[in-house]
Design a protein around this motif. Structure first.
Motif, PDB file in Angstrom:
ATOM      1  N   GLU A 109       0.777  -1.309   0.024  1.00 49.06           N
ATOM      2  CA  GLU A 109       0.083  -0.027   0.146  1.00 49.06           C
ATOM      3  C   GLU A 109       1.030   1.186   0.032  1.00 49.06           C
ATOM      4  N   GLU A 110       1.684   1.260   0.844  1.00 52.10           N
ATOM      5  CA  GLU A 110       2.599   2.426   1.118  1.00 52.10           C
ATOM      6  C   GLU A 110       3.487   2.704  -0.383  1.00 52.10           C
ATOM      7  N   VAL A 114       0.872   4.159  -2.943  1.00 49.45           N
ATOM      8  CA  VAL A 114       0.624   5.653  -2.462  1.00 49.45           C
ATOM      9  C   VAL A 114       1.694   6.306  -3.025  1.00 49.45           C
ATOM     10  N   LYS A 117       1.823   9.157  -5.834  1.00 51.10           N
ATOM     11  CA  LYS A 117       2.169  10.722  -5.349  1.00 51.10           C
ATOM     12  C   LYS A 117       3.210  11.340  -6.454  1.00 51.10           C
ATOM     13  N   ASN A 151      -7.664   1.827  -0.349  1.00 52.95           N
ATOM     14  CA  ASN A 151      -6.413   2.589  -0.530  1.00 52.95           C
ATOM     15  C   ASN A 151      -5.467   1.931  -1.685  1.00 52.95           C
ATOM     16  N   ASN A 191      -5.063   3.627  -6.039  1.00 56.89           N
ATOM     17  CA  ASN A 191      -3.911   3.822  -6.299  1.00 56.89           C
ATOM     18  C   ASN A 191      -2.999   2.997  -7.515  1.00 56.89           C
TER      19      ASN A 191
END
Ligand code: ADP
Length: 301
Positions: A145-146, A149, A153, A171, A175
């Protein structure tokens, strides 16, 4: 440039006449040690197809870890962000294959499960200099997930190959630019039973509504389907003599990512990936079966 977050495993493969029963000891026929792990397979495939690729992941401080990193390096990948974790083993998959081709597999994730979000923070330099970011689900979901994301970004094109099948958070889903599930994975993600191409379409529409931009559902020897908001297209697979389907999904996703880097249209990228997937099933093992660009160029229907 490409960046891949994912797993590295040593596949320990033995062949037997028939599967051992609980408590039974059998003689195996042969044994081989083949570099694997979905993340490393994708990195290896991309490198052999001419992609400039960096891997983010982890191994233990042991012999298998060294072999896995060295083997990716030999194929031309950057493994500077593959960390070595103390006190935990490198991931292994113990695979037994019997004469009928049936297999039984025990995966010990080891170091693959030893990473946390810090590894993404420490790899931002590599992520920033890549244009396509690819991952799978053989490392902890919070790290996946990180990664997605942070890559999003930075405006990167993100690809998730959702294998092994798992439920995904909102989430994660919002993304993802491109999702590449097989039928089982699509079913797990959406909770929609997949028995037909209509079911595939229904499940894909549901994911598009949730924010995924494009989906390619792979159907093994039946090919694949590409679905986006305004396009839906079915592509046949190539007919080949199948030896071992290990890593077909990995090499397919890797080839789509390389196609993206090369600026191929979706038709061209899928044709390229379909060739790469077909070549992968004609050889035994994981990284041992991944084709080079030369083999793809020489491939005929
Ligand atoms: P996974 O390994 O993730 O289940 P698939 O089995 O769907 O993935 O394979 C991915 C792609 O590889 C397919 O879309 C197809 O193009 C190719 N492929 C897989 N199996 C075969 C096969 N038996 N013959 C030809 N191509 C195949």
């Amino acid at each position: 440039k490409l960046v891949v977050l994912g797993s590295l495993n040593m596949d320990l493969v033995c062949t037997v006449k028939n599967m051992p029963k609980p408590g039974e000891t059998l003689l195996g026929r042969d044994f081989s040690k083949i570099p694997g792990g979905k993340g490393a397979n994708q990195v290896c495939a991309m490198a052999r197809l001419g992609g400039q690729v960096s891997m983010i992941g982890a191994v233990g401080k042991d012999e298998f870890g060294t072999i896995l990193k060295d083997s990716l390096k030999k194929d031309g990948a950057n493994v500077d962000k593959v960390i070595e974790i103390d006190g935990v083993s490198t991931g292994v998959a113990m695979i037994t294959v019997d004469d009928s081709g049936e297999n039984s597999i025990v995966v010990v994730p080891g170091a693959n499960y030893g990473i946390d979000e810090d590894i993404i923070e420490n790899s931002m330099d590599i992520i920033k200099e890549s244009s396509v970011a690819v991952t799978q689900l053989e490392v902890p979901l919070n790290v996946v997930e990180e990664f997605l994301v942070e890559a999003k970004k930075c405006n990167k094109y993100t690809i998730l190959n959702p294998a092994p099948a798992n439920v995904l958070s909102e989430n994660i889903i919002k993304n993802i630019d491109l999702l590449t599930p097989n039928e089982t994975e699509l079913e797990t993600i959406t909770g929609i039973k997949i028995d037909s191409l209509e079911d595939v379409d229904k499940a894909a529409q549901h994911l598009l509504d949730m924010g995924v931009k494009e989906i390619i559902v792979t159907l093994g020897s039946k090919g694949c389907v590409y679905i986006s908001k305004d396009t839906k297209k079915y592509y046949d697979a190539f007919k080949v003599d199948v030896v071992d389907t290990t890593a077909a999904g990995d090499s397919f996703t890797a080839a789509i990512a390389v196609g993206k880097i090369k600026g191929l249209s979706i038709d061209e990228a899928v044709e390229f990936a379909t060739k790469v997937g077909a070549l992968t099933v004609t050889k035994k093992g994981a990284q041992s079966s991944l084709p080079t660009m030369e083999e793809v160029n020489n491939f005929r229907r």
